[in-house]
Design a protein around this motif. Structure first.
Motif, PDB file in Angstrom:
ATOM      1  N   ASP A 109       0.727  -1.201   0.155  1.00  0.00           N
ATOM      2  CA  ASP A 109       0.014   0.031  -0.037  1.00  0.00           C
ATOM      3  C   ASP A 109       0.865   1.237   0.012  1.00  0.00           C
ATOM      4  OD1 ASP A 109      -1.842  -1.889   0.202  1.00  0.00           O
ATOM      5  OD2 ASP A 109      -2.978  -0.950   1.696  1.00  0.00           O
ATOM      6  N   LYS A 110       2.051   0.987   0.879  1.00  0.00           N
ATOM      7  CA  LYS A 110       2.898   2.325   0.657  1.00  0.00           C
ATOM      8  C   LYS A 110       3.685   2.419  -0.654  1.00  0.00           C
ATOM      9  CE  LYS A 110       7.060   4.157   3.147  1.00  0.00           C
ATOM     10  NZ  LYS A 110       6.899   5.409   2.299  1.00  0.00           N
ATOM     11  N   ILE A 111       4.035   1.586  -1.388  1.00  0.00           N
ATOM     12  CA  ILE A 111       4.285   1.710  -2.770  1.00  0.00           C
ATOM     13  C   ILE A 111       3.215   2.394  -3.913  1.00  0.00           C
ATOM     14  CG2 ILE A 111       4.871   0.582  -5.019  1.00  0.00           C
ATOM     15  CD1 ILE A 111       6.261  -1.548  -2.953  1.00  0.00           C
ATOM     16  N   LEU A 112       2.218   1.879  -3.519  1.00  0.00           N
ATOM     17  CA  LEU A 112       0.862   2.551  -4.480  1.00  0.00           C
ATOM     18  C   LEU A 112       0.960   4.065  -4.022  1.00  0.00           C
ATOM     19  CD1 LEU A 112      -2.208  -0.365  -4.345  1.00  0.00           C
ATOM     20  CD2 LEU A 112       0.173   0.293  -5.833  1.00  0.00           C
ATOM     21  N   ALA A 113       0.820   4.360  -2.851  1.00  0.00           N
ATOM     22  CA  ALA A 113       0.474   5.768  -2.148  1.00  0.00           C
ATOM     23  C   ALA A 113       1.703   6.574  -2.735  1.00  0.00           C
ATOM     24  CB  ALA A 113       0.403   5.650  -0.768  1.00  0.00           C
ATOM     25  N   ASP A 114       2.900   6.075  -2.408  1.00  0.00           N
ATOM     26  CA  ASP A 114       4.211   6.830  -2.608  1.00  0.00           C
ATOM     27  C   ASP A 114       4.277   7.132  -4.171  1.00  0.00           C
ATOM     28  OD1 ASP A 114       4.677   6.793  -0.071  1.00  0.00           O
ATOM     29  OD2 ASP A 114       6.600   5.449  -0.400  1.00  0.00           O
ATOM     30  N   THR A 115       3.829   6.100  -5.026  1.00  0.00           N
ATOM     31  CA  THR A 115       3.817   6.309  -6.474  1.00  0.00           C
ATOM     32  C   THR A 115       3.048   7.484  -7.082  1.00  0.00           C
ATOM     33  OG1 THR A 115       4.413   4.057  -6.764  1.00  0.00           O
ATOM     34  CG2 THR A 115       3.961   5.220  -8.609  1.00  0.00           C
ATOM     35  N   ALA A 116       1.798   7.537  -6.421  1.00  0.00           N
ATOM     36  CA  ALA A 116       0.584   8.515  -6.475  1.00  0.00           C
ATOM     37  C   ALA A 116       1.364   9.603  -6.184  1.00  0.00           C
ATOM     38  CB  ALA A 116      -0.633   8.117  -5.804  1.00  0.00           C
ATOM     39  N   ALA A 117       1.938   9.669  -5.039  1.00  0.00           N
ATOM     40  CA  ALA A 117       2.510  11.053  -4.675  1.00  0.00           C
ATOM     41  C   ALA A 117       3.840  11.471  -5.679  1.00  0.00           C
ATOM     42  CB  ALA A 117       3.108  11.110  -3.108  1.00  0.00           C
ATOM     43  N   LYS A 118       4.532  10.597  -5.845  1.00  0.00           N
ATOM     44  CA  LYS A 118       5.367  10.970  -6.917  1.00  0.00           C
ATOM     45  C   LYS A 118       4.829  11.565  -8.189  1.00  0.00           C
ATOM     46  CE  LYS A 118       9.419   7.804  -5.791  1.00  0.00           C
ATOM     47  NZ  LYS A 118       9.396   6.592  -5.985  1.00  0.00           N
ATOM     48  N   GLN A 119       3.888  10.924  -8.544  1.00  0.00           N
ATOM     49  CA  GLN A 119       3.292  11.638  -9.934  1.00  0.00           C
ATOM     50  C   GLN A 119       2.322  12.960  -9.406  1.00  0.00           C
ATOM     51  OE1 GLN A 119       0.044   8.302 -10.321  1.00  0.00           O
ATOM     52  NE2 GLN A 119       1.569   7.083 -11.411  1.00  0.00           N
ATOM     53  N   GLY A 120       2.523  13.327  -8.412  1.00  0.00           N
ATOM     54  CA  GLY A 120       2.058  14.592  -8.028  1.00  0.00           C
ATOM     55  C   GLY A 120       0.644  14.814  -7.144  1.00  0.00           C
ATOM     56  N   VAL A 121       0.137  13.809  -6.698  1.00  0.00           N
ATOM     57  CA  VAL A 121      -1.042  13.745  -5.889  1.00  0.00           C
ATOM     58  C   VAL A 121      -0.821  14.053  -4.445  1.00  0.00           C
ATOM     59  CG1 VAL A 121      -2.561  12.289  -4.932  1.00  0.00           C
ATOM     60  CG2 VAL A 121      -2.156  11.686  -7.133  1.00  0.00           C
ATOM     61  N   GLU A 122      -1.567  14.999  -4.143  1.00  0.00           N
ATOM     62  CA  GLU A 122      -1.235  15.611  -2.495  1.00  0.00           C
ATOM     63  C   GLU A 122      -1.923  14.472  -1.534  1.00  0.00           C
ATOM     64  OE1 GLU A 122      -2.651  19.583  -2.756  1.00  0.00           O
ATOM     65  OE2 GLU A 122      -2.533  19.648  -0.805  1.00  0.00           O
ATOM     66  N   ILE A 123      -1.118  14.064  -0.712  1.00  0.00           N
ATOM     67  CA  ILE A 123      -1.660  13.046   0.349  1.00  0.00           C
ATOM     68  C   ILE A 123      -1.298  13.451   1.722  1.00  0.00           C
ATOM     69  CG2 ILE A 123      -1.634  10.660   1.115  1.00  0.00           C
ATOM     70  CD1 ILE A 123      -0.672   9.718  -1.499  1.00  0.00           C
ATOM     71  N   HIS A 124      -2.252  13.746   2.407  1.00  0.00           N
ATOM     72  CA  HIS A 124      -2.169  14.132   4.063  1.00  0.00           C
ATOM     73  C   HIS A 124      -2.158  13.082   4.836  1.00  0.00           C
ATOM     74  CE1 HIS A 124      -1.760  18.056   2.415  1.00  0.00           C
ATOM     75  NE2 HIS A 124      -2.825  18.218   1.951  1.00  0.00           N
ATOM     76  N   TYR A 125      -1.103  12.654   5.481  1.00  0.00           N
ATOM     77  CA  TYR A 125      -1.045  11.499   6.479  1.00  0.00           C
ATOM     78  C   TYR A 125      -1.550  12.005   7.744  1.00  0.00           C
ATOM     79  CZ  TYR A 125       0.811   8.429   2.675  1.00  0.00           C
ATOM     80  OH  TYR A 125       0.984   7.821   1.623  1.00  0.00           O
ATOM     81  N   GLY A 126      -1.938  11.172   8.784  1.00  0.00           N
ATOM     82  CA  GLY A 126      -2.367  11.646   9.925  1.00  0.00           C
ATOM     83  C   GLY A 126      -3.574  12.589  10.092  1.00  0.00           C
ATOM     84  N   HIS A 127      -4.454  12.583   9.047  1.00  0.00           N
ATOM     85  CA  HIS A 127      -5.368  13.543   8.894  1.00  0.00           C
ATOM     86  C   HIS A 127      -6.671  12.780   8.808  1.00  0.00           C
ATOM     87  CE1 HIS A 127      -3.279  17.257   7.433  1.00  0.00           C
ATOM     88  NE2 HIS A 127      -2.646  16.793   8.286  1.00  0.00           N
ATOM     89  N   THR A 128      -7.564  12.984   9.676  1.00  0.00           N
ATOM     90  CA  THR A 128      -8.671  12.148   9.644  1.00  0.00           C
ATOM     91  C   THR A 128     -10.022  12.904   9.388  1.00  0.00           C
ATOM     92  OG1 THR A 128      -7.928  10.797  11.701  1.00  0.00           O
ATOM     93  CG2 THR A 128     -10.355  10.753  11.499  1.00  0.00           C
ATOM     94  N   VAL A 129     -11.013  12.435   8.274  1.00  0.00           N
ATOM     95  CA  VAL A 129     -12.220  13.005   8.122  1.00  0.00           C
ATOM     96  C   VAL A 129     -13.243  12.759   9.337  1.00  0.00           C
ATOM     97  CG1 VAL A 129     -13.939  12.859   6.418  1.00  0.00           C
ATOM     98  CG2 VAL A 129     -11.608  13.027   5.630  1.00  0.00           C
ATOM     99  N   ASP A 130     -13.627  13.915   9.666  1.00  0.00           N
ATOM    100  CA  ASP A 130     -14.530  13.476  10.985  1.00  0.00           C
ATOM    101  C   ASP A 130     -16.187  13.957  10.426  1.00  0.00           C
ATOM    102  OD1 ASP A 130     -12.481  13.467  12.772  1.00  0.00           O
ATOM    103  OD2 ASP A 130     -12.087  15.462  12.602  1.00  0.00           O
ATOM    104  N   HIS A 131     -16.175  14.672   9.366  1.00  0.00           N
ATOM    105  CA  HIS A 131     -17.494  15.215   9.338  1.00  0.00           C
ATOM    106  C   HIS A 131     -17.855  15.559   7.808  1.00  0.00           C
ATOM    107  CE1 HIS A 131     -21.361  16.734  10.453  1.00  0.00           C
ATOM    108  NE2 HIS A 131     -21.079  17.786   9.607  1.00  0.00           N
ATOM    109  N   ILE A 132     -18.984  15.421   7.296  1.00  0.00           N
ATOM    110  CA  ILE A 132     -19.309  15.912   5.942  1.00  0.00           C
ATOM    111  C   ILE A 132     -20.505  16.647   5.786  1.00  0.00           C
ATOM    112  CG2 ILE A 132     -19.758  14.804   3.769  1.00  0.00           C
ATOM    113  CD1 ILE A 132     -17.084  13.815   4.303  1.00  0.00           C
ATOM    114  N   ASP A 133     -20.551  17.574   4.906  1.00  0.00           N
ATOM    115  CA  ASP A 133     -21.817  18.332   4.691  1.00  0.00           C
ATOM    116  C   ASP A 133     -22.030  18.379   3.406  1.00  0.00           C
ATOM    117  OD1 ASP A 133     -23.802  20.158   4.554  1.00  0.00           O
ATOM    118  OD2 ASP A 133     -22.753  21.858   5.768  1.00  0.00           O
ATOM    119  N   LEU A 134     -23.191  17.578   3.003  1.00  0.00           N
ATOM    120  CA  LEU A 134     -23.556  17.776   1.615  1.00  0.00           C
ATOM    121  C   LEU A 134     -24.755  18.545   1.017  1.00  0.00           C
ATOM    122  CD1 LEU A 134     -23.400  13.744   1.090  1.00  0.00           C
ATOM    123  CD2 LEU A 134     -21.578  15.355   0.328  1.00  0.00           C
ATOM    124  N   THR A 135     -25.038  19.821   1.951  1.00  0.00           N
ATOM    125  CA  THR A 135     -25.958  20.390   1.693  1.00  0.00           C
ATOM    126  C   THR A 135     -26.135  21.189   0.549  1.00  0.00           C
ATOM    127  OG1 THR A 135     -26.186  20.859   4.161  1.00  0.00           O
ATOM    128  CG2 THR A 135     -27.781  22.122   2.857  1.00  0.00           C
TER     129      THR A 135
END
Ligand code: FAD
Length: 412
Positions: A109-135
């Motif tokens: 999983d780290k290889i996949l995520a690191d490769t995505a990051a190398k391609q330019g994807v922004e990944i924030h580790y240690g960040h938890t999604v707590d709430h969503i507002d879809l209004t």
């Protein structure tokens, strides 16, 4: 961290999140991935299916995965009492890759995520999604490990949170699985297997000699270790005494083949257990979000279909979402949910038939018709969406025809 605007916010950087992020980023979309843990982190689900290699390639990650030195895999072996049979995934009906790998998921999983990051994807580790507002347009509330909070405005949310099941919980989408709850106990062992006939290129699925609905996985890795686990309904494990490790080893030793094979094995990782992991949802996608992989439906581990379904869903959702982001009208039910469920339901047919014994009778049938075996082999290799395969197009009916033939001629 301050508030940000993106095209797509993805919850989770596991296989489904990393593949979806890469595919969308490659098409010029602004993607952010929120991952609550730090990689490498342990995950169960170590035996891949060849079909998944297509999505790894599509995301430009094949090179990195091939270079990692994972254990080559070309099929699956099944054992029940004195019956042993193999499926060679290169000998299948559907075109496409016939080999894959058995992987330590932390690294993979780290290889996949690191490769995505190398391609330019922004990944924030240690960040938890707590709430969503879809209004209106989706707003995602995120908290960091040092208790900072910020919001993301996104045009769309992909929930790739696996068993975290963030949107199903927050939006009350969870419905019970139609499969009975089962438990798994598992660990990693230094296997010390001396039997030279043991095929490390295949997952070995063994059936308990007295209970045909208790089964074990043995997944060899490239470092002389294996993943081992047992799966059963909880009441069938309740009689086991002692620590988790003692419970696992007691039940492993009840299967004579594993007992012999693993006589010198040593447990090298703390045993863990998962209970009641099968899950389902009322809605897989709307014009504001889509659920990927395990965040949607999870069936059962017996055919190692989890990562393949996760990646297939990522690829299908990315294609559908690109149309929507480019201003086209999209019907998420028809263009994403229904075609995804076609393959999931193919696996469901085989999972149900595994536990009620019908598919085991087919697997251990001695005089299998080669053309039929190739069609079934395609499904076991992950090609459960190939409707050119009659065993996908009409999975239940075709399977029952073969079951009847096998049971008449060679009841196991
Ligand atoms: P995951 O890989 O679970 O990734 C989800 C990520 O989301 C995690 O990293 C998590 O930290 C993150 N996350 C969760 N909540 C939040 C949040 N609130 N905010 C931010 N991030 C969050 N599959 C196979 O293919 N082969 C197998 O052999 C196999 N064996 C299995 C055995 C068992 C006993 C079980 C239960 C499952 C098995 N599976 C197997 C299934 C496999 O584990 C999953 O299908 C696969 O990991 C799903 O990938 P995913 O990308 O959907 O989610």
């Amino acid at each position: 961290f301050s508030n940000m605007d993106v095209d797509v916010a993805i919850i989770g950087a596991g296989p489904s999140g990393a593949i979806a992020a890469s595919l969308l980023h490659q098409q010029g979309k602004r993607v952010v991935v929120l991952e609550k843990q730090h990689f490498p982190r342990f995950s169960i689900g170590e035996s891949l299916l060849p079909c998944a290699m297509q999505f790894i390639e599509q995301a430009g990650m094949l090179d990195a995965v091939e270079k990692a030195g994972f254990q080559f895999k070309n099929g699956a072996a099944f054992r029940y009492q004195n019956n042993y049979t193999t499926f060679d995934f290169t000998d299948k009906f559907t075109p496409g890759p016939g080999t894959t790998f058995q992987v330590q998921r932390g690294e993979f999983d780290k290889i996949l995520a690191d490769t995505a990051a190398k391609q330019g994807v922004e990944i924030h580790y240690g960040h938890t999604v707590d709430h969503i507002d879809l209004t209106h347009e989706p707003v995602i509330s995120v908290s960091t490990e040092d208790a900072q909070q910020y919001q993301i405005n996104a045009k769309f949310i992909l929930d790739a949170s696996g068993f975290g099941r963030v949107l199903p919980r927050l939006l009350d989408l969870e419905i019970p699985s139609n499969l009975p709850p089962r438990s798994a106990i598992f660990t990693h062992i230094e296997d010390n297997i001396s039997d030279s006939t043991f095929d490390r290129n295949k997952i070995l699925i063994s059936v308990h000699p007295q209970h045909k609905d208790i089964w074990y996985w043995l997944i060899p890795f490239s470092n002389n270790r294996c993943s081992i686990g047992v799966v059963a309904e909880p009441h069938l494990l309740a009689r086991l005494q002692g620590t988790l490790e003692q419970q696992l080893m007691t039940i492993v030793n009840e299967e004579p083949g594993l007992n012999r094979l693993l006589s010198d094995a040593k447990v090298v990782q703390e045993c863990a257990t998962l209970k009641g992991y099968s899950a389902n949802v009322s809605t897989l996608a709307t014009d504001k979000f889509a659920l990927l992989g395990n965040a949607g439906e999870f069936l059962d581990p017996v055919f190692s279909s989890g990562v393949t379904i996760a990646m297939q869903s990522a690829s299908m959702a990315a294609a559908t979402l690109l149309k929507q982001l480019d201003g086209q009208h999209v019907n998420w039910q028809e263009e994403y949910a229904a075609p995804l469920m076609k393959g999931v339901n193919t696996f469901r047919t085989y999972v149900q038939a595994w536990y009620d014994g019908r598919f085991q009778d087919v697997i251990f049938y001695q005089q299998a018709n080669p053309a039929i075996k190739q069609m079934i082999c395609s499904i076991l290799a992950g090609y459960a969406w190939d409707t050119n395969n009659p065993f996908v197009a009409e999975s239940e009916r075709r399977l029952n025809t073969v079951v009847a033939l096998c049971q008449d001629n060679d009841p196991v």
